[in-house]
Design an enzyme around this catalytic site. Structure first.
Site, PDB file in Angstrom:
ATOM      1  NE  ARG A   1      -3.956  -0.004   1.836  1.00 45.30           N
ATOM      2  CZ  ARG A   1      -4.914   0.489   2.626  1.00 45.30           C
ATOM      3  NH1 ARG A   1      -5.030   0.083   3.882  1.00 45.30           N
ATOM      4  NH2 ARG A   1      -5.766   1.394   2.158  1.00 45.30           N
TER       5      ARG A   1
ATOM      6  CG  ASP B   1      -3.892   6.594   6.172  1.00 49.71           C
ATOM      7  OD1 ASP B   1      -4.980   7.151   6.399  1.00 49.71           O
ATOM      8  OD2 ASP B   1      -3.708   5.374   6.298  1.00 49.71           O
TER       9      ASP B   1
HETATM   10  O1  MRU Z   1      -7.708   2.235   4.012  1.00 48.22           O
HETATM   11  P1  MRU Z   1      -7.570   2.167   5.503  1.00 48.22           P
HETATM   12  O2  MRU Z   1      -8.739   1.557   6.181  1.00 48.22           O
HETATM   13  O3  MRU Z   1      -6.253   1.546   5.919  1.00 48.22           O
HETATM   14  O4  MRU Z   1      -7.516   3.700   5.939  1.00 48.22           O
HETATM   15  C1  MRU Z   1      -7.264   4.000   7.288  1.00 48.22           C
HETATM   16  C2  MRU Z   1      -7.409   5.420   7.623  1.00 48.22           C
HETATM   17  O5  MRU Z   1      -7.554   6.281   6.768  1.00 48.22           O
HETATM   18  C3  MRU Z   1      -7.277   5.787   9.065  1.00 48.22           C
HETATM   19  O6  MRU Z   1      -8.066   6.897   9.361  1.00 48.22           O
HETATM   20  C4  MRU Z   1      -5.809   6.133   9.350  1.00 48.22           C
HETATM   21  O7  MRU Z   1      -4.951   5.109   8.930  1.00 48.22           O
HETATM   22  C5  MRU Z   1      -5.577   6.362  10.773  1.00 48.22           C
HETATM   23  S1  MRU Z   1      -5.522   4.818  11.632  1.00 48.22           S
HETATM   24  C6  MRU Z   1      -5.018   5.027  13.189  1.00 48.22           C
END
Ligand code: MRU
Length: 353
Positions: free
Chosen positions: A88, A236
């Site tokens: 990712r 992220d």
């Molecule tokens: O695609 P995801 O579910 O991995 O996205 C996660 C998010 O956007 C969360 O808000 C972010 O990683 C913060 S997690 C502590």
């Protein structure tokens, strides 16, 4: 209230991982025995959330040396790190954790396979432990922003299973009862994969925090009706200037918060701040399978052949961010300065301790 996404199973030499795609209906734990299985789990969002994928990837490198007899073992560990880095692109915790694992490999050029595996395991455990400690601090600093009885709006899922157990944006909520505070939340369902309704609502209910689910398009209405006092989300990746990449829909919430005079808080450990990325424009935004939009959870909900754009994240400019909660305290604008100061203070604490 701690809800971890995975456990290192020492007897079996593997990771037991909660399959987050099955929540909230089923709590299924998957045995993960190879780096390939860990990469699949990350790519498919069985484990997700920025800090959690960093921890998961770190253990994934350990799994590369589980079997076989490699002499030297170093290339095998490095190949696993390379493969896991391709899962990712947006959450920087993944690359941050893998860099730490690569540094362990580089620091032990003569290590045998069992020795290198032991050192890598120690590092993965340290990454997990540090993230858990950071999460607790985020909770305590986050609580300082809210008065008893307040209601916050949150987006996506930034709680226990997105981290090592305490969460980032949800940390103050998950810790609120322990601290004798009554906080409640409005939870965006978070299209297209519904991390809000499937995971945030599930965690808050488990923790006894009053939670009300809304669809993403209801946020402005809820603010206009005066139902929320603040917005708090995770991240992220945070650029050096304070721009914040988070789940798609976050930017719209920040604009709405400004329009309604509400504070917009971001909660994230320093491992999510990427000082090598100058601004949000430099952050790679993951685009995911159009079927997540057209065939959500197995049912076709759009005409066959329709064009789809499915970015998984967006960038909120720093000027819309009221404060960033970190384990080194609550950072305020200008973020270039407060972020640098937070890293300086973390370095000082490390050298003193
Ligand atoms: O695609 P995801 O579910 O991995 O996205 C996660 C998010 O956007 C969360 O808000 C972010 O990683 C913060 S997690 C502590």
């Amino acid at each position: 209230m701690m809800i971890p996404p995975l456990h290192w199973n020492d007897d079996a030499g593997r990771v037991d991982l909660l399959d987050q795609t099955r929540l909230p209906v089923e709590e299924v734990w998957l045995p993960i025995e190879t780096p390939q299985a860990m990469a699949e789990a990350i790519r498919m969002l069985r484990v997700r959330g920025a800090p959690a994928i960093g921890v998961a990837a770190a253990y994934g490198v350990v799994l590369a040396l589980r079997d076989g007899a490699y002499d030297p073992p170093h290339p095998v560990a490095l190949e696993a790190a390379e493969m896991l880095a391709g899962t990712r692109p947006t959450a920087v915790n993944l690359f941050w954790a893998l860099d730490r694992m690569r540094a362990v490999v580089a620091d032990a050029p003569k290590a045998s396979q069992p020795e290198l595996r032991a050192r890598l395991l120690e590092e993965a455990r340290a990454i997990e432990r540090e993230d858990r400690e950071a999460g607790r601090k985020l909770g305590v600093y986050g609580l300082s922003l809210f008065e008893d009885g307040m209601t916050v709006l949150t987006h996506c899922h930034a709680g226990g299973v997105a981290t090592s157990g305490y969460g980032t944006a949800l940390a103050p909520l998950l810790l609120s009862r322990e601290h004798g505070r009554r906080l409640s939340a409005y939870v965006d369902e978070t299209r297209p994969l519904l991390q809000g309704s499937r995971i945030t609502a599930w965690e808050l209910m488990r923790a006894g925090v009053p939670a009300t689910l809304i669809t993403d398009g209801m946020a402005g209405h809820v603010m206009r009706e005066g139902r929320v006092d603040a917005v708090i989300v995770g991240a992220d990746r945070i650029a050096a200037n304070g721009d914040v990449a988070n789940k798609i829909g976050t930017y719209a919430l920040a604009v709405l918060a400004e329009a309604h005079g509400l504070p917009f808080y971001v909660s994230a450990p320093l491992s999510t701040i990427d000082r090598r990325t100058p601004t949000g424009a430099d952050i790679v935004i993951e685009e995911r399978d159009p079927r997540e939009v057209t065939h959500g959870f197995g049912r076709q909900t759009a005409p066959t052949g329709v064009a789809v754009y499915n970015p998984a994240f967006d960038v909120t400019p720093a000027r819309l961010v009221t404060a960033i909660v970190t384990e080194r305290g609550v950072l305020r604008p200008p973020y270039e300065e407060s972020i640098s100061a937070a890293f300086r203070s973390a370095r000082t604490a490390l050298s003193e301790g």
